[in-house]
Structure formats: structure tokens, C-alpha cells
Design a protein around this motif. Sequence first.
Motif, PDB file in Angstrom:
ATOM      1  N   LEU A 132      17.091 -12.032  -1.117  1.00 13.82           N
ATOM      2  CA  LEU A 132      17.623 -10.803  -1.708  1.00 13.82           C
ATOM      3  C   LEU A 132      16.581 -10.145  -2.609  1.00 13.82           C
ATOM      4  CD1 LEU A 132      20.001  -8.884  -2.206  1.00 13.82           C
ATOM      5  CD2 LEU A 132      20.766 -10.438  -4.025  1.00 13.82           C
ATOM      6  N   ALA A 133      15.919 -10.947  -3.446  1.00 13.28           N
ATOM      7  CA  ALA A 133      14.892 -10.399  -4.332  1.00 13.28           C
ATOM      8  C   ALA A 133      13.716  -9.846  -3.532  1.00 13.28           C
ATOM      9  CB  ALA A 133      14.411 -11.492  -5.299  1.00 13.28           C
ATOM     10  N   LEU A 134      13.312 -10.563  -2.484  1.00 14.00           N
ATOM     11  CA  LEU A 134      12.180 -10.122  -1.676  1.00 14.00           C
ATOM     12  C   LEU A 134      12.460  -8.781  -1.009  1.00 14.00           C
ATOM     13  CD1 LEU A 134       9.416 -10.674  -0.342  1.00 14.00           C
ATOM     14  CD2 LEU A 134      10.660 -11.885   1.471  1.00 14.00           C
ATOM     15  N   PHE A 135      13.625  -8.644  -0.381  1.00 13.76           N
ATOM     16  CA  PHE A 135      13.927  -7.410   0.329  1.00 13.76           C
ATOM     17  C   PHE A 135      14.165  -6.237  -0.630  1.00 13.76           C
ATOM     18  CE2 PHE A 135      14.593 -10.123   4.033  1.00 13.76           C
ATOM     19  CZ  PHE A 135      14.056  -9.330   5.035  1.00 13.76           C
ATOM     20  N   ALA A 136      14.557  -6.538  -1.862  1.00 13.53           N
ATOM     21  CA  ALA A 136      14.657  -5.474  -2.855  1.00 13.53           C
ATOM     22  C   ALA A 136      13.272  -4.993  -3.283  1.00 13.53           C
ATOM     23  CB  ALA A 136      15.445  -5.963  -4.070  1.00 13.53           C
ATOM     24  N   LEU A 137      12.297  -5.911  -3.260  1.00 12.49           N
ATOM     25  CA  LEU A 137      10.941  -5.594  -3.703  1.00 12.49           C
ATOM     26  C   LEU A 137      10.117  -4.884  -2.639  1.00 12.49           C
ATOM     27  CD1 LEU A 137       8.631  -5.937  -5.813  1.00 12.49           C
ATOM     28  CD2 LEU A 137       8.188  -8.178  -4.762  1.00 12.49           C
ATOM     29  N   LEU A 138      10.308  -5.242  -1.378  1.00  9.29           N
ATOM     30  CA  LEU A 138       9.411  -4.773  -0.321  1.00  9.29           C
ATOM     31  C   LEU A 138       9.239  -3.256  -0.260  1.00  9.29           C
ATOM     32  CD1 LEU A 138      10.150  -7.208   2.655  1.00  9.29           C
ATOM     33  CD2 LEU A 138       8.257  -7.249   1.020  1.00  9.29           C
ATOM     34  N   PRO A 139      10.327  -2.463  -0.317  1.00  9.64           N
ATOM     35  CA  PRO A 139      10.104  -1.010  -0.252  1.00  9.64           C
ATOM     36  C   PRO A 139       9.280  -0.472  -1.420  1.00  9.64           C
ATOM     37  CG  PRO A 139      12.392  -1.554   0.220  1.00  9.64           C
ATOM     38  CD  PRO A 139      11.754  -2.801  -0.311  1.00  9.64           C
ATOM     39  N   ARG A 140       9.290  -1.184  -2.530  1.00 11.39           N
ATOM     40  CA  ARG A 140       8.549  -0.727  -3.709  1.00 11.39           C
ATOM     41  C   ARG A 140       7.049  -0.982  -3.590  1.00 11.39           C
ATOM     42  NH1 ARG A 140      12.021   0.141  -8.110  1.00 11.39           N
ATOM     43  NH2 ARG A 140      14.171  -0.520  -7.733  1.00 11.39           N
ATOM     44  N   ILE A 141       6.675  -2.013  -2.838  1.00 15.29           N
ATOM     45  CA  ILE A 141       5.248  -2.351  -2.726  1.00 15.29           C
ATOM     46  C   ILE A 141       4.656  -1.914  -1.393  1.00 15.29           C
ATOM     47  CG2 ILE A 141       5.513  -4.296  -4.303  1.00 15.29           C
ATOM     48  CD1 ILE A 141       5.394  -6.165  -1.890  1.00 15.29           C
ATOM     49  N   ASP A 142       5.489  -1.437  -0.483  1.00 14.35           N
ATOM     50  CA  ASP A 142       5.014  -0.980   0.818  1.00 14.35           C
ATOM     51  C   ASP A 142       4.226   0.321   0.646  1.00 14.35           C
ATOM     52  OD1 ASP A 142       4.694  -0.054   3.456  1.00 14.35           O
ATOM     53  OD2 ASP A 142       6.619  -0.872   4.069  1.00 14.35           O
ATOM     54  N   PRO A 143       2.980   0.392   1.144  1.00 17.55           N
ATOM     55  CA  PRO A 143       2.231   1.658   1.075  1.00 17.55           C
ATOM     56  C   PRO A 143       2.952   2.814   1.770  1.00 17.55           C
ATOM     57  CG  PRO A 143       0.765  -0.154   1.638  1.00 17.55           C
ATOM     58  CD  PRO A 143       2.157  -0.699   1.703  1.00 17.55           C
ATOM     59  N   LEU A 144       3.838   2.483   2.707  1.00 20.04           N
ATOM     60  CA  LEU A 144       4.630   3.499   3.404  1.00 20.04           C
ATOM     61  C   LEU A 144       6.096   3.421   2.978  1.00 20.04           C
ATOM     62  CD1 LEU A 144       3.080   3.040   6.968  1.00 20.04           C
ATOM     63  CD2 LEU A 144       2.611   4.893   5.348  1.00 20.04           C
ATOM     64  N   GLY A 145       6.312   3.022   1.744  1.00 19.59           N
ATOM     65  CA  GLY A 145       7.664   2.806   1.256  1.00 19.59           C
ATOM     66  C   GLY A 145       8.569   4.016   1.345  1.00 19.59           C
ATOM     67  N   GLU A 146       7.975   5.214   1.284  1.00 18.79           N
ATOM     68  CA  GLU A 146       8.818   6.413   1.372  1.00 18.79           C
ATOM     69  C   GLU A 146       9.480   6.519   2.737  1.00 18.79           C
ATOM     70  OE1 GLU A 146       4.678   7.521   2.711  1.00 18.79           O
ATOM     71  OE2 GLU A 146       5.566   6.397   1.040  1.00 18.79           O
ATOM     72  N   ASN A 147       8.888   5.917   3.768  1.00 22.21           N
ATOM     73  CA  ASN A 147       9.498   5.943   5.094  1.00 22.21           C
ATOM     74  C   ASN A 147      10.751   5.089   5.177  1.00 22.21           C
ATOM     75  OD1 ASN A 147       7.454   7.607   5.944  1.00 22.21           O
ATOM     76  ND2 ASN A 147       6.377   6.064   7.133  1.00 22.21           N
ATOM     77  N   VAL A 148      10.829   4.061   4.329  1.00 20.71           N
ATOM     78  CA  VAL A 148      12.001   3.186   4.347  1.00 20.71           C
ATOM     79  C   VAL A 148      13.254   3.961   3.949  1.00 20.71           C
ATOM     80  CG1 VAL A 148      13.036   1.083   3.392  1.00 20.71           C
ATOM     81  CG2 VAL A 148      10.584   1.161   3.889  1.00 20.71           C
ATOM     82  N   ALA A 149      13.079   4.973   3.103  1.00 17.81           N
ATOM     83  CA  ALA A 149      14.234   5.775   2.679  1.00 17.81           C
ATOM     84  C   ALA A 149      14.934   6.421   3.861  1.00 17.81           C
ATOM     85  CB  ALA A 149      13.784   6.840   1.679  1.00 17.81           C
ATOM     86  N   ALA A 150      14.200   6.681   4.935  1.00 15.58           N
ATOM     87  CA  ALA A 150      14.777   7.341   6.103  1.00 15.58           C
ATOM     88  C   ALA A 150      15.749   6.440   6.854  1.00 15.58           C
ATOM     89  CB  ALA A 150      13.665   7.807   7.043  1.00 15.58           C
ATOM     90  N   PHE A 151      15.606   5.122   6.701  1.00 14.89           N
ATOM     91  CA  PHE A 151      16.540   4.209   7.368  1.00 14.89           C
ATOM     92  C   PHE A 151      17.088   3.186   6.368  1.00 14.89           C
ATOM     93  CE2 PHE A 151      12.378   2.277   7.719  1.00 14.89           C
ATOM     94  CZ  PHE A 151      12.572   0.900   7.634  1.00 14.89           C
ATOM     95  N   ARG A 152      17.268   3.631   5.125  1.00 21.63           N
ATOM     96  CA  ARG A 152      17.685   2.700   4.076  1.00 21.63           C
ATOM     97  C   ARG A 152      19.062   2.095   4.343  1.00 21.63           C
ATOM     98  NH1 ARG A 152      14.935   0.867  -0.651  1.00 21.63           N
ATOM     99  NH2 ARG A 152      16.139  -0.995  -1.036  1.00 21.63           N
ATOM    100  N   GLU A 153      19.962   2.862   4.919  1.00 16.44           N
ATOM    101  CA  GLU A 153      21.293   2.322   5.203  1.00 16.44           C
ATOM    102  C   GLU A 153      21.206   1.124   6.153  1.00 16.44           C
ATOM    103  OE1 GLU A 153      25.613   3.655   7.109  1.00 16.44           O
ATOM    104  OE2 GLU A 153      24.032   5.146   6.804  1.00 16.44           O
ATOM    105  N   GLN A 154      20.421   1.270   7.217  1.00 20.74           N
ATOM    106  CA  GLN A 154      20.268   0.175   8.177  1.00 20.74           C
ATOM    107  C   GLN A 154      19.497  -1.002   7.550  1.00 20.74           C
ATOM    108  OE1 GLN A 154      19.489   3.433   8.964  1.00 20.74           O
ATOM    109  NE2 GLN A 154      21.393   3.803  10.117  1.00 20.74           N
ATOM    110  N   TYR A 155      18.504  -0.692   6.740  1.00 21.22           N
ATOM    111  CA  TYR A 155      17.728  -1.729   6.053  1.00 21.22           C
ATOM    112  C   TYR A 155      18.632  -2.563   5.156  1.00 21.22           C
ATOM    113  CZ  TYR A 155      14.098  -3.663   2.918  1.00 21.22           C
ATOM    114  OH  TYR A 155      13.299  -4.496   2.171  1.00 21.22           O
ATOM    115  N   ASP A 156      19.428  -1.888   4.322  1.00 19.82           N
ATOM    116  CA  ASP A 156      20.304  -2.601   3.395  1.00 19.82           C
ATOM    117  C   ASP A 156      21.360  -3.411   4.130  1.00 19.82           C
ATOM    118  OD1 ASP A 156      18.917  -1.629   1.223  1.00 19.82           O
ATOM    119  OD2 ASP A 156      20.312  -0.008   0.801  1.00 19.82           O
ATOM    120  N   THR A 157      21.895  -2.846   5.208  1.00 16.79           N
ATOM    121  CA  THR A 157      22.894  -3.577   5.987  1.00 16.79           C
ATOM    122  C   THR A 157      22.299  -4.824   6.609  1.00 16.79           C
ATOM    123  OG1 THR A 157      24.077  -1.520   6.480  1.00 16.79           O
ATOM    124  CG2 THR A 157      24.555  -3.408   7.878  1.00 16.79           C
ATOM    125  N   PHE A 158      21.057  -4.717   7.091  1.00 18.60           N
ATOM    126  CA  PHE A 158      20.390  -5.893   7.655  1.00 18.60           C
ATOM    127  C   PHE A 158      20.240  -6.991   6.605  1.00 18.60           C
ATOM    128  CE2 PHE A 158      16.417  -8.270   8.200  1.00 18.60           C
ATOM    129  CZ  PHE A 158      16.717  -8.939   9.377  1.00 18.60           C
TER     130      PHE A 158
END
Length: 213
Positions: A63-89
Motif C-alpha cells: 500500500l505504501a509503495l503504490f501510494a509513493l510510485l506516482p510521486r517519484i515517477d518521472p511520468l507521474g502526471e500520466n498516472v492521473a489519466a488512469f488513476r481510478e484503474q490504478y487505485d482499484t488495482f
Amino acid sequence: MSLRRSHLAGLALVALSAAMSALAVSEMPAEMATHWNAAGEIDGQTPKIVALALFPALSAGMLALFALLPRIDPLGENVAAFREQYDTFVVLLLAFLTYVHALVLAANAGYEFEMVQALAPAVGALYYYVGVLSAHAERNWFVGIRTPWTISDDEVWRRTHERAAPLFKLAGVVAAFGAVVPAYAELLLAAPVFAVALYSTVYSYVAYRNVST
């Protein structure tokens, strides 16, 4: 599913896993079975305290790791486009770990069942949702089919994930059949997803060559 809701759901699953361990501690043997081979035979044991702490700790760490990953990803802004699916996963992954924890506790409490057969529906559901996630994922460094070619080009990423998404869903359906054909359960769990991963890797290279020429 919003980020806040996914965090709350994840924390609830971590708490549930920890509560299961606390309630089961008096019923567990000093050395708990924690690993089964393809024949469903126990081939690994762990001291009780370690075994009971393992899944709650693993769930909390994931849980902590997946909360952190979008913050440290150089392309983290792209995760926002599929955040619902990411969080559900993430929530489904933690639910899967909690389910596995329940199976381990039940087996050590003396209940008899085929471990691989019991795992098959949950593994199939997780594979299927990987297909859902793949259909929505935008290019990033941590989630999806990450090859040198998909990471390098948005079009290659899109083509590869469009091709792989239904295949992962199919792999999930095939894996779930392990529950009704236990003699082939391990093969049904491993072979389809391996084939999809290999195909996706090769396809991403071919797509990159096509896009770059």
C-alpha cells in the motif's frame, strides 16, 4: 475510485489481515506451513510469529509503495489519466493478499482443501483486472508493459497495451478454470500469463520498428 477511498480501503484490508492473525494466533502450530508445491504438498514452513506477521506487513508495504510510485515517477502526471484503474488495482491486489492469508490460516487450522485450486479464481480475477488496467494505462515507469520500446514511445505504448489488454483478460478466464480442473491448475495459472508477457514484449519491439521506420 478516488485516492482517498483507495487508501481507506487499503488500510481496512491491512487491518483485516492483522486482525485475522491476532485471532488465529492461539490456533496456529509453532511452525506454520507457508508454501505448497505444484502437487499441493507442503514444502515450506515458517515460525508462527513470522508467518502471522508476514501478510499484514506485506500488505502495508505494498500500500505504501503504490501510494509513493506516482510521486517519484518521472511520468507521474500520466498516472492521473488512469488513476481510478490504478487505485482499484491496488485495492484488488491487497484483497488478493488478504485472501491468500486467509487460505494459509485455514490450512494451518486443519481445514483440508487444494491450495492451488483455491487460489485459481483469485489469481484469475487479478489477471483479468490487469487487462482492464492495461486498456487504460498511459506511459509511465512502474505500471503496465514496460519494455525499452514502450517506455520510449507513446504510440508503441498505446499499440502494445491495446493488443495485450484482451489477452490478459483471457488469461484471467483461463486461470480461473484451475478451480474446476485441479490437475491442470498450475499450468492454467502460469502458462497463459507467461505467453501474454512474452508476446507483448516481442510485439512492442515489432511495433517500435514499424513506428520508427
